[in-house]
Design a protein around this motif. Structure first.
Motif, PDB file in Angstrom:
ATOM      1  N   SER A  42       0.835  -1.200   0.000  1.00  0.00           N
ATOM      2  CA  SER A  42       0.000   0.000   0.000  1.00  0.00           C
ATOM      3  C   SER A  42       0.870   1.250   0.000  1.00  0.00           C
ATOM      4  N   LEU A  43       0.301   2.318  -0.544  1.00  0.00           N
ATOM      5  CA  LEU A  43       0.958   3.620  -0.525  1.00  0.00           C
ATOM      6  C   LEU A  43      -0.011   4.601   0.117  1.00  0.00           C
ATOM      7  N   LYS A  44       0.434   5.257   1.175  1.00  0.00           N
ATOM      8  CA  LYS A  44      -0.359   6.290   1.839  1.00  0.00           C
ATOM      9  C   LYS A  44       0.590   7.448   2.087  1.00  0.00           C
ATOM     10  N   GLY A  45       0.299   8.589   1.472  1.00  0.00           N
ATOM     11  CA  GLY A  45       1.235   9.710   1.540  1.00  0.00           C
ATOM     12  C   GLY A  45       2.512   9.321   0.830  1.00  0.00           C
ATOM     13  N   ASN A  46       3.628   9.346   1.545  1.00  0.00           N
ATOM     14  CA  ASN A  46       4.888   8.920   0.926  1.00  0.00           C
ATOM     15  C   ASN A  46       5.439   7.663   1.605  1.00  0.00           C
ATOM     16  N   VAL A  47       4.561   6.915   2.308  1.00  0.00           N
ATOM     17  CA  VAL A  47       4.991   5.694   2.976  1.00  0.00           C
ATOM     18  C   VAL A  47       4.471   4.475   2.211  1.00  0.00           C
ATOM     19  N   LEU A  48       5.395   3.686   1.724  1.00  0.00           N
ATOM     20  CA  LEU A  48       5.088   2.438   1.034  1.00  0.00           C
ATOM     21  C   LEU A  48       5.196   1.327   2.073  1.00  0.00           C
ATOM     22  N   ALA A  49       4.126   0.581   2.277  1.00  0.00           N
ATOM     23  CA  ALA A  49       4.118  -0.475   3.286  1.00  0.00           C
ATOM     24  C   ALA A  49       3.859  -1.817   2.620  1.00  0.00           C
ATOM     25  N   VAL A  50       4.618  -2.830   3.023  1.00  0.00           N
ATOM     26  CA  VAL A  50       4.445  -4.185   2.514  1.00  0.00           C
ATOM     27  C   VAL A  50       4.155  -5.085   3.708  1.00  0.00           C
ATOM     28  N   ARG A  51       2.985  -5.714   3.700  1.00  0.00           N
ATOM     29  CA  ARG A  51       2.631  -6.680   4.732  1.00  0.00           C
ATOM     30  C   ARG A  51       2.889  -8.059   4.139  1.00  0.00           C
TER      31      ARG A  51
END
Length: 147
Positions: A42-51
């Motif tokens: 996911s991308l929210k703002g400038n944070v890319l998160a991988v679960r």
């Protein structure tokens, strides 16, 4: 400090983080080869998160982990813009022999789009460009298959 400078500084402070990326997305992936780990990017703002889940040690359950990466404003905007251009996400889905991968994509909270992939997916140029750009920000083991 001049009034115009104060206003500009205040505006950047209040709205700067929301200007990083106009679009947010969630990409969910299921299936694939044994040992392939990602589930949600996911991308929210400038944070890319991988679960993702680690392959379990013998006799133990999988452990869920989250890897986050802070992107610069240009990269976050580019990924968001590419995500917004996915008018061909479902091209080539559910036709022919399925490869065991399923993808679900949602942009800015809109209803999700689904794909039961067949070999060679993605077929669309926009989706391929998005996945190539996304993969450039992920460790090799967490990239979508064939990227």
């Amino acid at each position: 400090m001049e009034m115009r400078q104060v206003f500009l500084t205040l505006a950047l402070f209040l709205f700067g983080s929301s200007m990083v990326c106009a679009h947010e997305f969630v990409l969910v992936m299921r299936g694939g080869e044994p040992g392939w780990a990602p589930e949600t990017i996911s991308l929210k703002g400038n944070v890319l998160a991988v679960r993702y889940k680690d392959p379990p040690p013998a006799g133990m359950s999988q452990h869920e982990k989250i890897l986050t990466t802070r992107l610069d404003m240009t990269a976050a905007r580019r990924l968001g813009d590419l995500a917004a251009s996915l008018d061909d996400f479902e091209h080539g889905c559910g036709i022919g022999i399925l490869d065991g991968m399923t993808y679900t994509f949602s942009l800015d909270g809109e209803p999700p789009r689904h794909c039961n992939a067949m070999g060679g997916w993605p077929k669309g140029a926009n989706t391929r460009a998005f996945l190539v750009a996304l993969s450039a920000h992920l460790p090799k083991m967490l990239r979508p298959p064939s990227f």
